[in-house]
Design an enzyme around this catalytic site. Structure first.
Site, PDB file in Angstrom:
ATOM      1  N   ASP A 376       0.477  -0.692   0.109  1.00  0.00           N
ATOM      2  CA  ASP A 376      -0.044   0.014   0.182  1.00  0.00           C
ATOM      3  C   ASP A 376       0.867   0.792   0.173  1.00  0.00           C
ATOM      4  O   ASP A 376       0.273   2.053  -0.426  1.00  0.00           O
ATOM      5  CB  ASP A 376      -0.824  -0.031   1.088  1.00  0.00           C
ATOM      6  CG  ASP A 376      -2.236  -1.120   1.309  1.00  0.00           C
ATOM      7  OD1 ASP A 376      -2.814  -1.429  -0.355  1.00  0.00           O
ATOM      8  OD2 ASP A 376      -2.989  -1.749   1.969  1.00  0.00           O
ATOM      9  N   TYR A 461     -10.160  -0.942   1.354  1.00  0.00           N
ATOM     10  CA  TYR A 461     -10.003  -1.474   3.174  1.00  0.00           C
ATOM     11  C   TYR A 461      -9.145   0.253   3.757  1.00  0.00           C
ATOM     12  O   TYR A 461      -8.815   1.228   2.807  1.00  0.00           O
ATOM     13  CB  TYR A 461      -8.587  -2.271   3.319  1.00  0.00           C
ATOM     14  CG  TYR A 461      -8.971  -3.709   3.776  1.00  0.00           C
ATOM     15  CD1 TYR A 461      -9.581  -3.750   5.652  1.00  0.00           C
ATOM     16  CD2 TYR A 461      -9.056  -4.207   2.868  1.00  0.00           C
ATOM     17  CE1 TYR A 461      -9.808  -4.812   5.178  1.00  0.00           C
ATOM     18  CE2 TYR A 461      -9.417  -5.927   3.172  1.00  0.00           C
ATOM     19  CZ  TYR A 461     -10.217  -6.581   4.705  1.00  0.00           C
ATOM     20  OH  TYR A 461     -10.694  -7.656   4.494  1.00  0.00           O
ATOM     21  N   ASP A 519      12.699   3.728  16.469  1.00  0.00           N
ATOM     22  CA  ASP A 519      14.225   3.893  16.767  1.00  0.00           C
ATOM     23  C   ASP A 519      14.531   4.869  18.483  1.00  0.00           C
ATOM     24  O   ASP A 519      13.587   5.695  18.470  1.00  0.00           O
ATOM     25  CB  ASP A 519      15.253   5.269  15.690  1.00  0.00           C
ATOM     26  CG  ASP A 519      16.024   5.766  15.983  1.00  0.00           C
ATOM     27  OD1 ASP A 519      16.786   5.019  16.850  1.00  0.00           O
ATOM     28  OD2 ASP A 519      16.616   6.265  15.640  1.00  0.00           O
ATOM     29  N   ASN A 655      23.029  -8.303   8.862  1.00  0.00           N
ATOM     30  CA  ASN A 655      24.656  -8.819   8.586  1.00  0.00           C
ATOM     31  C   ASN A 655      25.530  -9.195   9.750  1.00  0.00           C
ATOM     32  O   ASN A 655      26.808  -9.006   9.613  1.00  0.00           O
ATOM     33  CB  ASN A 655      25.144  -7.699   7.528  1.00  0.00           C
ATOM     34  CG  ASN A 655      25.220  -6.034   7.858  1.00  0.00           C
ATOM     35  OD1 ASN A 655      25.075  -5.737   9.291  1.00  0.00           O
ATOM     36  ND2 ASN A 655      25.028  -5.338   7.216  1.00  0.00           N
TER      37      ASN A 655
END
Length: 753
Positions: A376, A461, A519, A655
């Site tokens: 979306d 929606y 964050d 990673n």
């Protein structure tokens, strides 16, 4: 009876009559108007939050004028641009780098330059491509720089661009021309000539990188109702990759379980009586499956929430303060709501809390349904957050805020009143205790919550996005799904993919997955990740050693690397997982905030799927990575139309770097599997269709901070609970004996459509 007695009785009668008159007059009199107190005042620099502020319409217009005069190419307004033209697709805020912002907010540094991010489609070039420019400084632009290669490692191929409204219009025109080649079939099957059928896109658009071939599903369209519940069984595949609209072609036709090369072939099969046709009556507005018109007149007014002394929060520009909370809010036109610099009691808890993506993945035995994986963000979660309805979408007396955007046009647009802010009484204690032993008392605190809400309508929606701030320092993020289900025409073994919800309508199973970026800066930027869970140990009871006890104990673990902190979707996860600071609280524990996820997600795409990497964020219910400026988002608007070679692949963020005492980001997936059923008609209800997560203080404080709330209630058996000075609840009959001044109802949400 003497005269004195008569006079006494007469006096009593007059007094009684006077009292009754007073009571009757009082009962009939309207309550007084509520007297508002001054709202909570801000305790920070007046304009610091503007470093995160969405662009104003004036700034957007300045960026457009600058680009038109400084790129050296002709730019066509995107609302009428052909694929072979150059155009400005969108303009949004370029959020400054975190280090620059923190130097400004916390270190007295210079205010970061205010810049815009402009996305341009270059179709009128030897090498058509999508280019992104940073333009600044605002409000008077003087420079631009191409950041495409820096962000994505190379140019963005032109076929990855989102489909514009103009492109959809040209596709619809092509489909209408093709439908005219099957007139007798359409009359028989659908009582239609094709012009009154609604056409719904699917996505992605093909099977390999470079494809731009889309299935479109056709529905009966009745004004004022949701056409999504009335498929006619006809679907068409359109190839629209060529830059020249005249070269686009209809590649395939599907009807009632069969595939045809063209609409002419379909018509010929029908005329030869070799086609099984389901004859559908054109639905009427008063009997159509998707009607939301009220069936009964209103009876009585329901409960109304209002603030008898005015709002207890303060909104200035893009900044909100409320009982120790400080929040900066905004809206990305693609990814939707975003919050910055969230503080509690003056301490930053979250630097950024933002929605990243919403995925809807369908199953069906019709081609459109079985191939649909809507991302979306590429359609515009923020752009399609329309005006909210007072008294239904949000409390009538909420604070409503306009949002502005520039997309597919050179002219900024405004969604009025498309974000609301209000204090919500949850009708539940935040905490309470009734003491019935030793001493008798009651203590408690109402669960009042600040809510920031916006609602996006993405085709069928409607997603209700809530961000809530509680009195104990906890944050809650929640999304509700409502609106219309998407459906397929019921044929063959259709119920293997959902439930029948109408005469010829299959409610197709699908999953909703949403992704968030959090964050967290818990007591500073340098955090580590700690988990806690329970185990049992079997011990001999120490007082006799004759019996055994199954004793639960706490298992603590510090996660050192990103691979350890990537928790697969639907796999067991530690019940307690916290972002922790090296600094302890008063009791010696790391100051922490706990992440608590509430989700019922369906299964993620198989890893070997050719498009899985484009939604690889969905592999994880939670992944914690080191924060990097070059990893601002877990996805890209270009992933929808080329999921096979994704522009951004979240899996590459993980990673196995160390996550000990680093600036960390939590990436959170929530979602649910939805198997539509009869009660989803006409609309899916929000009840039970909500998921989200909490950010809860965990040893961050030395005690529950809500004990300092002036809303706290305490009274003992030795006090008069009816006395206002002993019990604030006793003050309510007087304090709330007023009627709020409600402004006239207004709604302008249809103006920009």
């Amino acid at each position: 009876m003497n005269v004195k007695t008569v006079l006494i009785l007469l006096g009593l009668a007059l007094t009684t009559i006077f009292a009754l008159v007073c009571v009757l007059l009082t009962r009939g009199r309207a309550p007084s108007t509520c007297q508002h107190l001054p709202p909570e005042q801000e305790d920070t620099e007046d304009d610091q939050s503007l470093v995160f502020a969405d662009l104003t319409p004036e700034e957007m217009a300045q960026v457009v004028r600058y680009l038109q005069g400084n790129l050296g190419v002709q730019l066509v307004d995107a609302s009428r641009a052909k694929p072979s033209d150059n155009c400005i697709a969108s303009v949004d805020l370029q959020v400054p780098a975190k280090a620059e912002v923190l130097r400004f907010l916390d270190g007295g540094g210079a205010r970061p330059a205010r810049e815009a991010l402009a996305v341009l489609y270059f179709g009128n070039q030897p090498d058509p491509n999508v280019t992104e420019y940073v333009v600044g400084p605002l409000p008077t632009p003087a420079y631009h720089r191409d950041v495409t290669v820096q962000k994505y490692g190379g140019k963005v191929p032109y076929h990855r661009r989102p489909v514009t409204g103009k492109e959809y219009m040209d596709i619809n025109a092509l489909i209408q021309r093709e439908l005219k080649k099957a007139p007798q079939f359409l009359t028989t099957c659908c009582e239609s000539d094709g012009t009154d059928l609604a056409i719904l896109t699917t996505a992605p658009r093909g099977f390999v990188s470079g494809d731009r071939t889309t299935w479109f599903v056709l529905f009966h369209n009745v004004a004022g109702t949701g056409y999504y519940l009335s498929p006619v069984g006809l679907e068409v595949l359109v190839e629209h990759r060529d830059l020249h609209v005249s070269r686009w072609q209809l590649r395939k036709v599907f009807y009632n379980g069969r595939y045809f090369a063209s609409t002419e072939d379909l018509e010929q099969e029908f005329l030869a009586r070799m086609l099984e046709v389901v004859r559908l009556k054109k639905p009427q507005a008063d009997a159509v499956l998707g009607s939301m018109r009220p069936r009964h007149p209103p009876v009585s007014l329901g409960p109304l929430q209002f603030e008898p002394q005015g709002p207890r929060y303060n909104v200035r520009d893009n900044h909100i303060t409320y009982q120790g909370w400080s929040i900066t809010f905004g809206m990305n036109p693609n990814s939707g709501p975003r919050l910055f610099d969230i503080r509690y009691r003056g301490e930053r808890i979250v630097y950024e809390l933002s929605l990243q993506e919403a995925l809807a993945l369908y199953g069906s035995n019709c081609p459109g349904g079985m191939s649909t994986r809507y991302l979306d963000g590429s359609f515009g979660i923020g752009r399609f957050a329309y005006e909210l309805v007072q008294g239904l979408d949000c409390p009538y007396t909420a604070t409503y805020v306009d949002r502005h955007y520039l997309a597919e046009s050179d002219t900024p647009k405004t969604n009025q009143n498309s974000l609301c802010i209000f204090e919500h009484d949850s009708a539940l204690p935040l905490r309470r205790h009734f003491s019935d032993s030793q001493s008798f008392y009651y203590g408690g605190l109402r669960k009042n919550t600040l809510v920031i809400r916006t609602i996006s309508t993405l085709i069928n929606y409607d997603y209700i996005w809530d961000f809530m701030f509680h009195g104990n320092g906890a944050m809650e993020v929640r999304v509700h799904a409502t609106g219309y289900i998407s459906t397929s025409f019921l044929h063959g073994q259709g119920t293997n993919y959902g439930n029948r919800v109408g005469p010829h309508t299959l409610g197709t199973m699908h999953l909703h997955h949403m992704h968030y970026k959090v964050d967290l800066d818990v007591d500073g930027q340098k955090n580590f990740l700690e988990t806690q869970d329970m185990e049992y140990e079997i011990i001999k009871d120490p007082w006799s050693t004759q019996n055994t006890i199954e004793r639960p104990y706490l298992r603590r673990k510090r996660l050192e690397r990103e691979d350890e902190a990537a928790f697969p979707l639907n796999a067991p996860m530690p019940r307690y997982l916290s972002f922790a600071s090296p600094s302890p609280n008063k009791w010696g524990h790391p100051r922490s905030y706990r992440i608590q996820i509430i989700s019922f997600a369906g299964k993620h795409l198989p890893i070997n799927s050719s498009m899985e990497r484009s939604v690889s964020w969905g592999r994880y219910q939670l992944a914690v990575t080191r924060r990097k400026e070059e990893e601002p988002s877990s996805t890209s608007i270009y992933n929808q139309n080329d999921p096979w070679t994704p522009t951004v692949a979240f899996a590459d963020f993980i990673n196995n770097e160390t996550i000990t005492n680093e600036d960390l980001v939590a990436w959170i997936s929530v979602g649910f599997l939805h198997v539509p059923h009869a009660e989803d008609v006409p609309n899916t209800v929000a009840v039970g269709n909500s998921v989200g997560f909490f950010l809860r203080p965990y040893n961050y404080f030395n005690e529950d901070p809500s004990v300092d709330s002036p809303d706290s209630v305490y009274f003992s058996s030795e006090q008069d609970s009816r006395a206002c000075e002993d019990n604030p609840l006793a003050c309510l009959p007087t304090a709330a004996a007023c009627a709020p001044h409600l402004p006239p109802f207004h709604f302008g949400g249809f103006l920009n459509l």
